[in-house]
Design a protein around this motif. Structure first.
Motif, PDB file in Angstrom:
ATOM      1  N   SER A 123       0.835  -1.197   0.000  1.00  0.00           N
ATOM      2  CA  SER A 123       0.000   0.000   0.000  1.00  0.00           C
ATOM      3  C   SER A 123       0.870   1.248   0.000  1.00  0.00           C
ATOM      4  CB  SER A 123      -0.941   0.017   1.214  1.00  0.00           C
ATOM      5  OG  SER A 123      -0.196   0.061   2.420  1.00  0.00           O
ATOM      6  N   GLU A 124       0.331   2.323  -0.564  1.00  0.00           N
ATOM      7  CA  GLU A 124       1.022   3.616  -0.646  1.00  0.00           C
ATOM      8  C   GLU A 124       0.076   4.689  -0.116  1.00  0.00           C
ATOM      9  OE1 GLU A 124       3.269   5.915  -0.442  1.00  0.00           O
ATOM     10  OE2 GLU A 124       4.342   5.201  -2.214  1.00  0.00           O
ATOM     11  N   THR A 125       0.588   5.596   0.689  1.00  0.00           N
ATOM     12  CA  THR A 125      -0.235   6.682   1.231  1.00  0.00           C
ATOM     13  C   THR A 125       0.304   8.062   0.891  1.00  0.00           C
ATOM     14  OG1 THR A 125       0.974   6.605   3.335  1.00  0.00           O
ATOM     15  CG2 THR A 125      -1.051   5.277   3.156  1.00  0.00           C
ATOM     16  N   ALA A 126       1.467   8.123   0.244  1.00  0.00           N
ATOM     17  CA  ALA A 126       2.067   9.423  -0.089  1.00  0.00           C
ATOM     18  C   ALA A 126       2.693   9.372  -1.480  1.00  0.00           C
ATOM     19  CB  ALA A 126       3.103   9.818   0.964  1.00  0.00           C
ATOM     20  N   GLY A 127       1.957   8.821  -2.438  1.00  0.00           N
ATOM     21  CA  GLY A 127       2.476   8.711  -3.795  1.00  0.00           C
ATOM     22  C   GLY A 127       2.702  10.069  -4.447  1.00  0.00           C
ATOM     23  N   ASN A 128       3.699  10.132  -5.321  1.00  0.00           N
ATOM     24  CA  ASN A 128       3.993  11.389  -6.009  1.00  0.00           C
ATOM     25  C   ASN A 128       4.173  11.191  -7.514  1.00  0.00           C
ATOM     26  OD1 ASN A 128       6.411  10.055  -6.042  1.00  0.00           O
ATOM     27  ND2 ASN A 128       7.579  11.628  -4.969  1.00  0.00           N
ATOM     28  N   GLY A 129       3.612  10.113  -8.044  1.00  0.00           N
ATOM     29  CA  GLY A 129       3.649   9.895  -9.481  1.00  0.00           C
ATOM     30  C   GLY A 129       4.955   9.277  -9.943  1.00  0.00           C
ATOM     31  N   GLY A 130       5.225   9.417 -11.245  1.00  0.00           N
ATOM     32  CA  GLY A 130       6.436   8.826 -11.803  1.00  0.00           C
ATOM     33  C   GLY A 130       6.301   7.310 -11.892  1.00  0.00           C
ATOM     34  N   THR A 131       7.320   6.593 -11.454  1.00  0.00           N
ATOM     35  CA  THR A 131       7.326   5.130 -11.500  1.00  0.00           C
ATOM     36  C   THR A 131       7.465   4.555 -10.099  1.00  0.00           C
ATOM     37  OG1 THR A 131       8.331   5.143 -13.698  1.00  0.00           O
ATOM     38  CG2 THR A 131       8.482   3.097 -12.437  1.00  0.00           C
ATOM     39  N   ASP A 132       6.549   3.667  -9.736  1.00  0.00           N
ATOM     40  CA  ASP A 132       6.620   2.938  -8.469  1.00  0.00           C
ATOM     41  C   ASP A 132       6.972   1.491  -8.784  1.00  0.00           C
ATOM     42  OD1 ASP A 132       5.852   5.221  -7.157  1.00  0.00           O
ATOM     43  OD2 ASP A 132       3.771   4.609  -6.888  1.00  0.00           O
ATOM     44  N   ASP A 133       8.088   1.022  -8.260  1.00  0.00           N
ATOM     45  CA  ASP A 133       8.537  -0.345  -8.524  1.00  0.00           C
ATOM     46  C   ASP A 133       8.531  -1.117  -7.212  1.00  0.00           C
ATOM     47  OD1 ASP A 133       9.541  -2.608  -9.651  1.00  0.00           O
ATOM     48  OD2 ASP A 133      11.329  -1.685 -10.506  1.00  0.00           O
TER      49      ASP A 133
END
Length: 458
Positions: A123-133
């Motif tokens: 889970s992610e709660t502070a995503g900022n775009g771009g690429t998440d790997d």
């Protein structure tokens, strides 16, 4: 790596720097080599989504192996999800998300054996775009989904690619139960009454395709590629004085290719013709621009009533009386109007009060959207009333004056202005349905420069 008891994404820029610094030794750590070696198991597999922005942004676009296509959800609503069917049960070790500018601030990655009961992978709660790997995952199932709970922008969710890595688990593949997936349900068909319109204003400068800096041949090519139901022009179709000969020498060689499908209105430059106001415009377009014997007219398409108005004559009672009578006779649910002079604009010309009386009439008739030109930039406004007050039942105004004339800079940003682009020539791709509308501003490089929210008709 685990933080706070949950796996965290490795953002590509930082990840690459660490790899360079450690000379690739990272993957010699215990437990990492296997994850890095697992193949992509999601490419080309069947996919569904909670919603799509349109047929060009279907769920499968995020699993086609191309970073030039994407899935996009409808805008302004949470939650939204994207799901892939791997075809059989797999051990999932890694998920890589390549976000478009409309990214998720908060989301979950989940796996399921039957498409009904889901287990969290990460889970992610502070995503900022771009690429998440996301690496080092441990899950088993046939279905994997991204479940977005909070948008990072005012738009929707959009992924260029969602890559799932893993290996077959060798077990039996359960048959999915027919239980409906949680709301919102997948969008699998075109909305009722859907059609597309291309719109632009301020079009043909006195130049041709032999001049590389000439823009209207490029916007015409783009407009023709989109192949809409019909074309709308918002005035100043031909510069500088809109003479008939200039229409033939310039406009006709580009936008003239689809003149029969064009529904134009005049701008102020059409009034400069030395042969008489609107003379060249009327001679060139003929009954296309005067279908009802006047420089203003109306027509219907689907559940929409379109008003093509002559803002050069907003001070004449004949047009105002006609407009009131036309609206009184309208039976369509949705109303769109277009004319040259915008009531509100952040560009060089700025606000034009000549349009305010017409705005009041349209607002009283619950009109939905107004398209304008005059200022040579792109701009969209939040729904507002004729006084410029943001209201839920207001009219959405779009300035689309980037059809080919020299761009104007943004000078004074007006209240309720949500997006402004100057310098990128392009067209509006308007998507209408029986109950609403949305649009994208597409540049001559075929890239989407802006995407609107989805609006429902009043």
């Amino acid at each position: 790596m685990r933080l706070g008891g949950s796996v965290r994404p490795v953002h590509i820029g930082v990840f690459a720097a660490v790899l360079a610094l450690l000379g690739g030794l990272l993957f010699s750590w215990p437990g990492r080599a296997g994850a890095a070696a697992d193949p992509v198991i999601s490419k080309g597999k069947a996919a569904t989504a909670s919603s799509t922005e349109g047929s060009s942004y279907a769920a499968g676009k995020a699993f086609d192996g191309s970073t030039s296509t994407r899935w996009a959800s409808e805008e302004g609503k949470d939650p939204q999800w994207l799901r892939v069917d791997l075809g059989a049960s797999n051990n999932v070790s890694r998920v890589k998300l390549s976000w478009e500018s409309a990214y998720a601030k908060a989301y979950r990655l989940e796996v399921s054996a039957d498409g009904t009961t889901w287990t969290k992978l990460a889970s992610e709660t502070a995503g900022n775009g771009g690429t998440d790997d996301w690496t080092g995952l441990s899950g088993k199932g046939r279905y994997v989904r991204m479940y977005g709970t909070a948008r990072g922008t005012s738009y929707g969710y959009s992924l260029f690619e969602m890559e799932v890595y893993g290996t077959p688990d060798g077990g039996t593949t359960p048959t999915p139960t027919p239980t409906p997936t949680p709301s919102p349900s997948p969008s699998t068909s075109q909305p009722a009454g859907a059609f597309t319109v291309v719109a632009a204003g301020d079009i043909a400068a006195q130049c041709t395709a032999s001049d590389s800096s000439c823009a209207h041949p490029k916007t015409a090519k783009l407009a023709q590629q989109i192949n809409p139901k019909f074309y709308i022009t918002m005035g100043d179709n031909q510069y500088d004085d809109a003479r008939l000969q200039d229409f033939k020498n310039y406009y006709d060689k580009t936008w003239g290719a689809f003149k029969s499908k064009t529904r134009p209105v005049p701008g102020n430059h059409e009034t400069y013709d030395p042969a008489g106001s609107l003379s060249g415009y009327k001679s060139y377009f003929g009954s296309i621009a005067y279908p009802q014997g006047k420089s203003y007219y109306s027509y219907d398409e689907g559940n929409w009533h379109f008003l093509a108005l002559d803002s050069n004559a907003f001070d004449q009672s004949a047009q105002i009386d006609w407009l009131k009578a036309d609206l009184a006779a309208n039976s369509k649910k949705c109303i769109a109007a277009y004319f040259h002079h915008p009531l509100y604009s952040s560009g060089g010309h700025g606000n034009d009060p000549v349009s305010k009386p017409v705005w009041k009439i349209l607002y009283g008739a619950k009109a939905d959207v107004i398209l304008n030109g005059h200022d040579h930039h792109y701009e969209r406004f939040a729904p507002q009333d004729p006084e410029g007050k943001a209201v839920a039942d207001g009219i959405v105004e779009i300035v689309g004056g980037m059809g080919g004339a020299e761009p104007y800079p943004i000078e004074q940003i007006q209240p309720n202005s949500e997006k402004r682009i100057s310098g990128d020539y392009g067209v509006l791709k308007m998507d209408f349905t029986d109950s609403g509308y949305s649009w994208t501003y597409v540049g001559t490089d075929n890239k989407v420069k802006d995407t609107s929210p989805k609006y429902s008709c009043h």
